[in-house]
Design an enzyme around this catalytic site. Structure first.
Site, PDB file in Angstrom:
ATOM      1  N   ASP A  86       0.884  -1.148   0.000  1.00 43.55           N
ATOM      2  CA  ASP A  86       0.000   0.000   0.000  1.00 43.55           C
ATOM      3  C   ASP A  86       0.929   1.207   0.000  1.00 43.55           C
ATOM      4  O   ASP A  86       1.943   1.216   0.688  1.00 43.55           O
ATOM      5  CB  ASP A  86      -0.856  -0.057   1.274  1.00 43.55           C
ATOM      6  N   CYS A 275     -14.233 -22.167  19.627  1.00 46.32           N
ATOM      7  CA  CYS A 275     -13.283 -22.512  18.565  1.00 46.32           C
ATOM      8  C   CYS A 275     -12.408 -23.690  19.002  1.00 46.32           C
ATOM      9  O   CYS A 275     -12.089 -23.843  20.175  1.00 46.32           O
ATOM     10  CB  CYS A 275     -12.430 -21.291  18.260  1.00 46.32           C
TER      11      CYS A 275
HETATM   12 ZN   LIG Z   1      -9.372 -20.536  18.225  1.00 48.64          ZN
END
Ligand SMILES: [Zn+2]
Length: 514
Positions: A86, A275
């Site tokens: 960028d 998760c």
């Molecule tokens: Zn995780």
């Protein structure tokens, strides 16, 4: 060729972008790497499957100058794959006092052997008055022209140059700047800079910006600056963004924000870590919170990267399955602002271009928005050119036996009403004449019926339109409608001619028709 597309669904594309340091698969999330103080080990990102990264040319210039010119950006950040730089327009905007010359930055990006380079732009952000935004756009266009002049005269390298599209919520400016950059010969476009929009969850405005850009630039790859929220990834891919970058994984981590597939939560507000990534599987919330700050940030950033990676893979799989519409719809239910953006899809005809004519799987039709999916609109176009010479009509609910002409109901009807045009009807797809009932998706859809008992004509304009047009174009002498609860509620709102006879649907209605 820079960009090769292998599969697509809506405007989402599975493809490959070719750069001097190798190719990478799209759609791709491109993590932001800090050239000076990168905290998560770049090898970790590589192992996780991020094939390309982005870093900032302006900061690299300030910190390393000639050392970077000598060593090249790949050695500076220790990454041998494709690197995007960028220009740092955003940093100049935020912290810069003296603006560097665009050609100076361009030359630097070229010298450090960046694979994908962005000219110095002036980000419009969000909330500027039209005149001010226009000034910014003009300046970016001027810089972009100067940059191209320089790179063409130098003839240096095979770097990909990306046209920075500015204009923000002023869609006329977005279109104008995209058109000019396209004409100049930029091979890829980058839409800036939606960070503020995304922070305020203005997904609808972002969708309009992407659609405006796509209305001008259809096949070149599109990058989106600053989009790293797991919820937005399916949306922006479906609308046509092939790559998108963000530093969200680390910024959120510093703020103790834990990403999950449908949003983010403060770590200390969680009871469970749902998760199962290698970080989370070994920790309980309390243990995570008790980690020393630097370690906590590192682990949280890594977890966030797992979530982003998994989101990108889910989107790619949805494209392969032809289920991107369903997937975006599923995500849209996680946030009202995202649902608002999803509802705008009804206006984006270009989504049809990338949607396959035929899919292996049936499409799911569940909500009024689904009447606008490209497969349904496409069927209605075929239907619009359908003509019949029969002067009598029978309309019967979609049997969901595919195709309709193979159903028992059709056989019974055709025996009894041999000189009638026999059609099925489906709330989302419209009128389905038996003769074309094997065309996708008339024979390949699943609808949930019970929900539509309370449908009214305002909610199904595509259906009402098809029905009214069909009746008025054909001036049938006799019309028999077998109305299920859906059609019954629709017909209540319509003024039908008296020659149209309506019968309430029952399992054995065909035997009882006159
Ligand atoms: Zn995780």
């Amino acid at each position: 060729m820079l960009f090769e597309v292998r599969y697509s669904d809506l405007a989402g594309r599975i493809g490959k972008i070719k750069t001097p340091s190798g190719t990478f698969e799209t759609p791709a999330f491109i993590p932001v790497i800090h050239p000076v103080s990168q905290s998560v080990d770049i090898n970790f990102l590589k192992k996780l499957g991020f094939e390309a990264v982005i870093t900032n040319a302006y900061i690299t210039l300030k910190q390393y100058g000639d050392i970077a010119r000598e060593k090249g950006i790949h050695k500076i950040i220790n990454f041998d794959g494709p690197i995007m730089t960028d220009s740092g327009g955003y940093q100049v905007l935020e912290y810069g006092s003296i603006e560097p010359e665009p050609s100076f930055i361009a030359q630097f990006e070229s010298d450090i052997k960046s694979d994908i380079c962005v000219p110095l732009d002036k980000p419009t952000g969000y909330g500027l008055r039209h005149e001010v935004a226009e000034m910014y756009v003009n300046e970016t266009i001027k810089n972009s022209q100067e940059t191209l002049n320089l790179t063409r005269s130098n003839n240096n390298g095979n770097s990909v140059w990306v046209g920075p599209v500015q204009g923000a919520e002023h869609l006329d400016l977005v279109k104008r700047s995209a058109g000019l950059l396209d004409e100049m010969g930029y091979e890829m476009m980058a839409l800036g800079s939606p960070v503020q929009l995304l922070e305020s969850y203005e997904f609808g405005i972002l969708s309009e910006m992407i659609a405006a850009l796509k209305s001008v630039v259809t096949s070149k790859p599109i990058h989106l600056f600053g989009a790293g929220h797991p919820l937005t990834i399916p949306l922006v891919v479906a609308l046509g963004c092939d790559t998108f970058d963000s530093a969200s994984y680390i910024l959120y981590a510093r703020d103790d924000r834990y990403m999950h597939p449908n949003g983010t939560s403060k770590l200390d507000k969680l009871t469970y870590l749902s998760c199962q990534c290698p970080i989370c599987i070994n920790l309980k919330v309390k243990e995570f919170l008790d980690l020393e700050r630097d370690e906590r940030i590192d682990k949280l950033a890594k977890h966030n990267l797992y979530i982003l990676r998994s989101e990108v893979l889910s989107v790619r799989q949805a494209i392969m399955d032809g289920r991107l519409w369903e997937y975006v719809g599923q995500k849209a239910r996680a946030h009202p602002k995202l649902m608002e953006a999803f509802k705008l899809f009804m206006n984006y005809e270009y989504l049809e271009d990338g949607t396959p004519l035929f899919k292996k799987k049936a499409i799911f039709l569940m909500d009024t928005i689904d009447q606008y999916r490209p497969e349904a609109s496409r069927f209605r176009k075929v239907f619009n050119s359908f003509s019949t010479n029969k002067k009598k009509l029978v309309l019967y609910p979609d049997t969901q036996v595919s195709p309709f002409y193979c159903s028992q109901e059709y056989h019974k009807l055709s025996r009894r009403f041999s000189d009638y045009q026999i059609c099925a009807y489906n709330p989302f797809i419209g009128i389905i004449p038996a003769e074309i009932s094997d065309i996708y998706p008339a024979a390949h859809n699943l609808i949930s019926r019970r929900k539509y008992e309370f449908g009214n004509s305002n909610e199904y304009p595509t259906f009402v339109n098809s029905l009214e047009k069909f009746l008025s174009n054909n001036s049938f002498d006799d019309v028999i409608i077998v109305a299920d609860e859906f059609l019954d509620s629709i017909l209540r709102d319509l003024k039908l001619e008296s020659k149209i006879k309506t019968y309430k649907y029952t399992d054995d209605i065909i035997e009882h028709l006159p």
